[in-house]
Design a protein around this motif. Sequence first.
Motif, short mmCIF file in Angstrom:
data_model
loop_
_atom_site.label_atom_id
_atom_site.label_comp_id
_atom_site.label_asym_id
_atom_site.label_seq_id
_atom_site.Cartn_x
_atom_site.Cartn_y
_atom_site.Cartn_z
N LEU A 149 17.10 -7.02 3.10
CA LEU A 149 15.92 -6.65 3.90
C LEU A 149 14.62 -7.06 3.21
O LEU A 149 13.70 -7.56 3.86
N ALA A 150 14.55 -6.82 1.91
CA ALA A 150 13.30 -7.08 1.19
C ALA A 150 13.03 -8.57 1.05
O ALA A 150 11.91 -8.97 0.74
N PHE A 198 12.86 -10.40 3.44
CA PHE A 198 12.00 -10.60 4.61
C PHE A 198 12.44 -11.81 5.40
O PHE A 198 13.61 -12.19 5.39
N PRO A 207 8.40 -14.05 1.53
CA PRO A 207 8.89 -13.98 0.16
C PRO A 207 10.35 -14.39 0.00
O PRO A 207 10.86 -14.42 -1.12
N TYR A 210 -1.13 -14.30 8.79
CA TYR A 210 0.18 -13.76 8.44
C TYR A 210 0.15 -12.23 8.52
O TYR A 210 1.04 -11.61 9.10
N THR A 247 2.01 -7.35 10.98
CA THR A 247 1.72 -5.92 11.14
C THR A 247 1.32 -5.63 12.59
O THR A 247 0.71 -4.62 12.88
N PHE A 261 16.02 1.66 14.52
CA PHE A 261 16.97 2.27 13.61
C PHE A 261 18.05 2.96 14.44
O PHE A 261 17.81 3.97 15.09
N SER A 280 18.53 6.62 14.19
CA SER A 280 17.54 7.50 14.82
C SER A 280 17.65 7.53 16.32
O SER A 280 16.80 8.11 16.99
N ALA A 305 14.96 11.53 15.80
CA ALA A 305 13.93 10.77 15.08
C ALA A 305 13.29 11.63 13.98
O ALA A 305 13.05 11.15 12.87
N THR A 326 15.63 12.01 10.98
CA THR A 326 15.91 10.79 10.21
C THR A 326 14.66 10.08 9.74
O THR A 326 14.73 8.97 9.21
N LEU A 384 14.51 8.72 6.01
CA LEU A 384 15.38 7.56 5.80
C LEU A 384 14.74 6.31 6.40
O LEU A 384 14.69 5.24 5.78
N ARG A 385 14.23 6.44 7.61
CA ARG A 385 13.62 5.33 8.32
C ARG A 385 12.42 4.80 7.54
O ARG A 385 12.25 3.60 7.35
N ILE A 439 13.53 2.92 4.35
CA ILE A 439 14.13 1.60 4.58
C ILE A 439 13.08 0.59 5.05
O ILE A 439 13.06 -0.56 4.60
N LEU A 440 12.19 1.02 5.92
CA LEU A 440 11.13 0.11 6.36
C LEU A 440 10.22 -0.27 5.20
O LEU A 440 9.79 -1.42 5.09
N TYR A 445 11.05 -0.44 2.12
CA TYR A 445 11.80 -1.40 1.31
C TYR A 445 11.76 -2.79 1.96
O TYR A 445 11.57 -3.79 1.28
N ALA A 446 11.93 -2.84 3.28
CA ALA A 446 11.93 -4.13 3.99
C ALA A 446 10.62 -4.88 3.77
O ALA A 446 10.60 -6.09 3.62
N PHE A 447 9.53 -4.15 3.73
CA PHE A 447 8.21 -4.77 3.57
C PHE A 447 7.75 -4.86 2.12
O PHE A 447 6.66 -5.33 1.84
N SER A 448 8.61 -4.43 1.20
CA SER A 448 8.16 -4.24 -0.20
C SER A 448 7.74 -5.54 -0.88
O SER A 448 6.90 -5.52 -1.77
N LYS A 449 8.29 -6.67 -0.49
CA LYS A 449 7.91 -7.93 -1.13
C LYS A 449 7.06 -8.80 -0.21
O LYS A 449 6.74 -9.94 -0.55
N SER A 450 6.72 -8.30 0.94
CA SER A 450 6.05 -9.12 1.96
C SER A 450 4.59 -9.36 1.65
O SER A 450 3.96 -10.23 2.22
N LEU A 466 2.40 -7.15 2.41
CA LEU A 466 1.69 -6.54 3.54
C LEU A 466 1.44 -5.05 3.35
O LEU A 466 0.87 -4.42 4.22
#
Lengths: 443, 82
Positions: free
Chosen positions: A53-54, A56, A105, A355, A360, A372, A375, B58, B61, B64-65, B68-69, B71-76, B78
């Motif tokens: 995921l990270a 991207f 990335p 970008y 965003t 998700f 959820s 929602a 959870t 958790l959501r 995870i989100l 983490y998904a954006f952690s290297k972006s 942004l």
Amino acid sequence: MERANLEALIRGTLETNSEVYRDLKSRHFLQDPDSDIAVELLALKLRTKLKRLADFTALHMFVVTLRCEHSCPYCQVSRQSDDKLAFDMTKETAEYALALTFRSPSPAIKIEFQGGEPLLNFPLIKFIVERALEINTREKRDLQFVVATNLAVLSNEILEFLRNHEILVSTSLDGPRDLHNKNRPRRGNDSYERAISGIERARIALGRDRVGALMTTTEASLERPKDIIDEYIASGFDGIFLRPLSPYGFALKTRSYEAYDADRWLSFYFAGLEHILNINRAGHRFVAQYAATILSKMLSPFEPGYVDLMSPAGIGIAAIVYNYDGEVFASDESRMLAEMGNKKFRLGNVRVDSYERIFTNDTLLEALDSSFAASSPMCSDCAFLPHCGSDPVFHYATQGDFVGHKPTSEFCRRNLAIFKKLVLLLRSDSETRRILTSWTSQV
Amino acid sequence: MKAAYRFSDRFVCDISKTATSIICALNFRQSIEADFVRTAIDQFKLEVLDNELRRSVAERTEPLRTAILAYAFSKSGLQSTE
């Protein structure tokens, strides 16, 4: 497992010195104060599954033209006749899109050329490849190229370029000649002949394993799963992806989408799957690729990264589309939805939006948050939650919102049936289990 | 209320509370068939159920959501610096 033991497990009354207790503990179905290993292993598996995921956005689709010389009724983009140059991507737009591509990335970048028929704008493909390679001398990513083409306009010049730059080819083969040409009409009614010839020429030039094919299921396909599979075998492919018809673009406009429902497609799919298993049982290795993807999710901690079966969804964060006019879409399906007049998943334009602004975008973030599966009602309680995904674009297109209503969702119906079938098959006999588990190495 | 709003093209919903229950009075705008009323009521109930489930799941959870989100954006590049 016997029902009495299952009920005791759920009530917490299982005898701790029983064989079933020890068996369940060793397989990490239960945990007690003796050890944290089960939870730690589970955490490790979850981290492994989510690891990508990270990274991207890894897949960047460039729609280099909407022009196409085919007239496929199920086409998921608005096609134009092949003399309308107004529908080609320009070099300037491509430069902007490349700049966005390398802002990702991800250590691995895949650039996929889409259309229409992308080879009709081959000069731009050349430009993008050469420019991307130039940028990559600085970026040093694992850079790959794929062209999704019907191969009907494949020239020797194009082949040489594809070979020299190690570009993969993904083409369309819908089945035997009559079915393929019925699904994919063009002037001369020779789509099949051109596809087969193109596949052979591409294999010779690029290597056998650098040419893949996809089929699309139509009303005409539903009675002929075996013929389609046999055609793939005769054409030298080692697997097939039996796809449903998506509800986008011309498929909906020409009412192709309403031609059949999920149950009819499932009958088609399961007949095809059984035929493929019989082929394997007879000693010929041939992979049902969607089943292989699901089995990989079920039987390993790894995430194959199939965009349509991810939670959170892969829109934007795994794949993105740059349309010929610079418009940016969260996925190929989003682009197709836009061709139908619904630009819900338009994220911006490469020429004017940064970008930051694109990634965003409120719609993207809201759709991701809604995607998700854990959820979502019904998904959150589903035994197959770890193996499934969500498809907010599909649910928005067919049911009006990102989450959808799972009891009536075709996405859910299809996937639930396939998961259950695969579990039954894994349990049926050792030979079938061996075949199915061998497929996970293909993913 | 979300469900009531979604069905506002078919009926107007008056919502009131007592000590023990919530009452939804559906006022259909024009003369309609009994079948239409029955279908609308069923669909409304399903919509209320759907919305309530979405809200509760929602809420449960959300951590958790969010994790995870993030983490998904952690290297972006942004993430907000706030």
